[in-house]
Design an enzyme around this catalytic site. Sequence first.
Site, PDB file in Angstrom:
ATOM      1  N   ARG A  60       0.854  -1.208   0.000  1.00 42.85           N
ATOM      2  CA  ARG A  60       0.000   0.000   0.000  1.00 42.85           C
ATOM      3  C   ARG A  60       0.887   1.254   0.000  1.00 42.85           C
ATOM      4  O   ARG A  60       0.584   2.235  -0.676  1.00 42.85           O
ATOM      5  CB  ARG A  60      -0.924   0.045   1.222  1.00 42.85           C
ATOM      6  N   GLN A  92     -10.047   9.110   7.736  1.00 38.77           N
ATOM      7  CA  GLN A  92      -9.843   7.707   8.130  1.00 38.77           C
ATOM      8  C   GLN A  92      -8.799   7.067   7.223  1.00 38.77           C
ATOM      9  O   GLN A  92      -8.396   5.939   7.441  1.00 38.77           O
ATOM     10  CB  GLN A  92     -11.154   6.938   7.998  1.00 38.77           C
ATOM     11  N   HIS A 110      -6.791   7.083  11.714  1.00 39.83           N
ATOM     12  CA  HIS A 110      -6.472   5.650  11.615  1.00 39.83           C
ATOM     13  C   HIS A 110      -5.002   5.398  11.274  1.00 39.83           C
ATOM     14  O   HIS A 110      -4.650   4.302  10.846  1.00 39.83           O
ATOM     15  CB  HIS A 110      -7.368   4.971  10.575  1.00 39.83           C
ATOM     16  N   CYS A 137      13.850   0.491  15.873  1.00 40.75           N
ATOM     17  CA  CYS A 137      13.360   1.844  16.168  1.00 40.75           C
ATOM     18  C   CYS A 137      14.560   2.771  16.362  1.00 40.75           C
ATOM     19  O   CYS A 137      15.426   2.486  17.205  1.00 40.75           O
ATOM     20  CB  CYS A 137      12.516   1.818  17.445  1.00 40.75           C
ATOM     21  N   ASN A 202     -21.465  11.282  -1.096  1.00 43.40           N
ATOM     22  CA  ASN A 202     -21.100   9.881  -1.328  1.00 43.40           C
ATOM     23  C   ASN A 202     -21.685   9.439  -2.661  1.00 43.40           C
ATOM     24  O   ASN A 202     -22.637  10.033  -3.160  1.00 43.40           O
ATOM     25  CB  ASN A 202     -21.656   8.998  -0.186  1.00 43.40           C
TER      26      ASN A 202
HETATM   27  P1  OAD Z   1     -15.314   1.983   2.737  1.00 42.81           P
HETATM   28  O1  OAD Z   1     -14.608   1.207   1.690  1.00 42.81           O
HETATM   29  O2  OAD Z   1     -16.040   1.232   3.780  1.00 42.81           O
HETATM   30  O3  OAD Z   1     -16.379   2.957   2.072  1.00 42.81           O
HETATM   31  C1  OAD Z   1     -16.039   3.765   0.974  1.00 42.81           C
HETATM   32  C2  OAD Z   1     -17.223   4.662   0.670  1.00 42.81           C
HETATM   33  O4  OAD Z   1     -16.842   5.527  -0.369  1.00 42.81           O
HETATM   34  C3  OAD Z   1     -18.493   3.943   0.244  1.00 42.81           C
HETATM   35  O5  OAD Z   1     -19.599   4.463   0.989  1.00 42.81           O
HETATM   36  C4  OAD Z   1     -18.626   4.308  -1.246  1.00 42.81           C
HETATM   37  O6  OAD Z   1     -19.988   4.472  -1.641  1.00 42.81           O
HETATM   38  C5  OAD Z   1     -17.916   5.639  -1.294  1.00 42.81           C
HETATM   39  N1  OAD Z   1     -17.317   5.975  -2.597  1.00 42.81           N
HETATM   40  C6  OAD Z   1     -16.645   5.168  -3.446  1.00 42.81           C
HETATM   41  N2  OAD Z   1     -16.189   5.862  -4.503  1.00 42.81           N
HETATM   42  C7  OAD Z   1     -16.573   7.159  -4.317  1.00 42.81           C
HETATM   43  C8  OAD Z   1     -16.400   8.367  -5.060  1.00 42.81           C
HETATM   44  N3  OAD Z   1     -15.734   8.393  -6.215  1.00 42.81           N
HETATM   45  N4  OAD Z   1     -16.942   9.513  -4.567  1.00 42.81           N
HETATM   46  C9  OAD Z   1     -17.614   9.499  -3.399  1.00 42.81           C
HETATM   47  N5  OAD Z   1     -17.803   8.386  -2.648  1.00 42.81           N
HETATM   48  C10 OAD Z   1     -17.289   7.232  -3.102  1.00 42.81           C
HETATM   49  O7  OAD Z   1     -14.224   2.984   3.362  1.00 42.81           O
HETATM   50  P2  OAD Z   1     -14.249   3.789   4.735  1.00 42.81           P
HETATM   51  O8  OAD Z   1     -15.637   4.191   5.094  1.00 42.81           O
HETATM   52  O9  OAD Z   1     -13.230   4.844   4.615  1.00 42.81           O
HETATM   53  O10 OAD Z   1     -10.012   1.318   8.923  1.00 42.81           O
HETATM   54  O11 OAD Z   1     -13.729   2.697   5.744  1.00 42.81           O
HETATM   55  C11 OAD Z   1     -13.582   3.037   7.108  1.00 42.81           C
HETATM   56  C12 OAD Z   1     -12.463   2.250   7.731  1.00 42.81           C
HETATM   57  O12 OAD Z   1     -12.656   0.852   7.539  1.00 42.81           O
HETATM   58  C13 OAD Z   1     -11.106   2.495   7.130  1.00 42.81           C
HETATM   59  O13 OAD Z   1     -10.476   3.652   7.615  1.00 42.81           O
HETATM   60  C14 OAD Z   1     -10.328   1.282   7.511  1.00 42.81           C
HETATM   61  C15 OAD Z   1     -11.379   0.236   7.209  1.00 42.81           C
HETATM   62  O14 OAD Z   1     -11.261  -0.922   7.883  1.00 42.81           O
HETATM   63  C16 OAD Z   1      -8.737   1.101   9.302  1.00 42.81           C
HETATM   64  O15 OAD Z   1      -7.818   0.941   8.520  1.00 42.81           O
HETATM   65  C17 OAD Z   1      -8.550   1.088  10.769  1.00 42.81           C
END
Ligand code: OAD
Length: 233
Positions: A60, A92, A110, A137, A202
């Site tokens: 990544r 996040q 995060h 470290c 979204n």
């Molecule tokens: P998700 O993958 O769960 O959700 C991504 C969101 O982005 C979805 O609601 C999609 O509809 C939306 N989406 C996709 N493409 C888009 C675009 N071009 N424009 C607008 N919206 C779009 O990702 P997160 O909600 O960020 O945690 O996930 C939350 C956390 O879960 C992450 O930070 C990570 C993961 O496990 C850790 O790493 C601790």
Amino acid sequence: MNPDIRTIVILTGAGISAESGLATFRGPDGLWEGHRVEDVCTPQALRRDPALVHRFYDERRARLAQVRPNAAHEALAALDRAWPGELLIVTQNVDDLHERAGATRLIHMHGELRSALCAACGAAVAWEAGLPPGSICPGCGQPALRPDIVFFGEMPYDMDRIEDALARADLFVSVGTSGAVYPAAGFVQTARHYGARTIELNLDPSAGSIWFDESRMGPASLLVPALVHELLA
Ligand code: OAD
């Protein structure tokens, strides 16, 4: 937009980086880049198979060199530069696209790919290269560096600052997050409780859509610049 808005909190998720070419977490197959989240994003996974977890974040981190901020990151950075009131971008995301676009009032709740965390002394160290398990470290000399990623079950960063900002916010905006992971998923309710107007941007309604005063559906690269234009008009 209401001229009484002074304090703004913006929560971003993987959707804001999707148009830069970074995969969201919850793809249609429920996997993150081919892995179950439990296999790469928990303290248990790190103990069970450190090589796999380190390699996953190494990949990544290397990918960051191939992507660029998109119009949504640029627009938020422009808002950060121009907004005279209080503003906090809480992401996040573990990518660095907000800061590469120029945002400074930013919290990575995060963690960050371009950082390593010492499990022995707690120091965070800027990190660009691969991070094999057992890396030393530079602060305490222990072979204890791990990816600086907040795994499930661990406490996100800077929660006090975030809660303070949410309590003062006049406007809370959520961009490209599924609303599936707490505590971030609950920020909209906190902000509402303290009287903020709440807007969701979204592609599709998120799990917490009912909590927003307004939901705008579409790609972040269009919706975010439009909202920033309204705010700065
Ligand atoms: P998700 O993958 O769960 O959700 C991504 C969101 O982005 C979805 O609601 C999609 O509809 C939306 N989406 C996709 N493409 C888009 C675009 N071009 N424009 C607008 N919206 C779009 O990702 P997160 O909600 O960020 O945690 O996930 C939350 C956390 O879960 C992450 O930070 C990570 C993961 O496990 C850790 O790493 C601790």
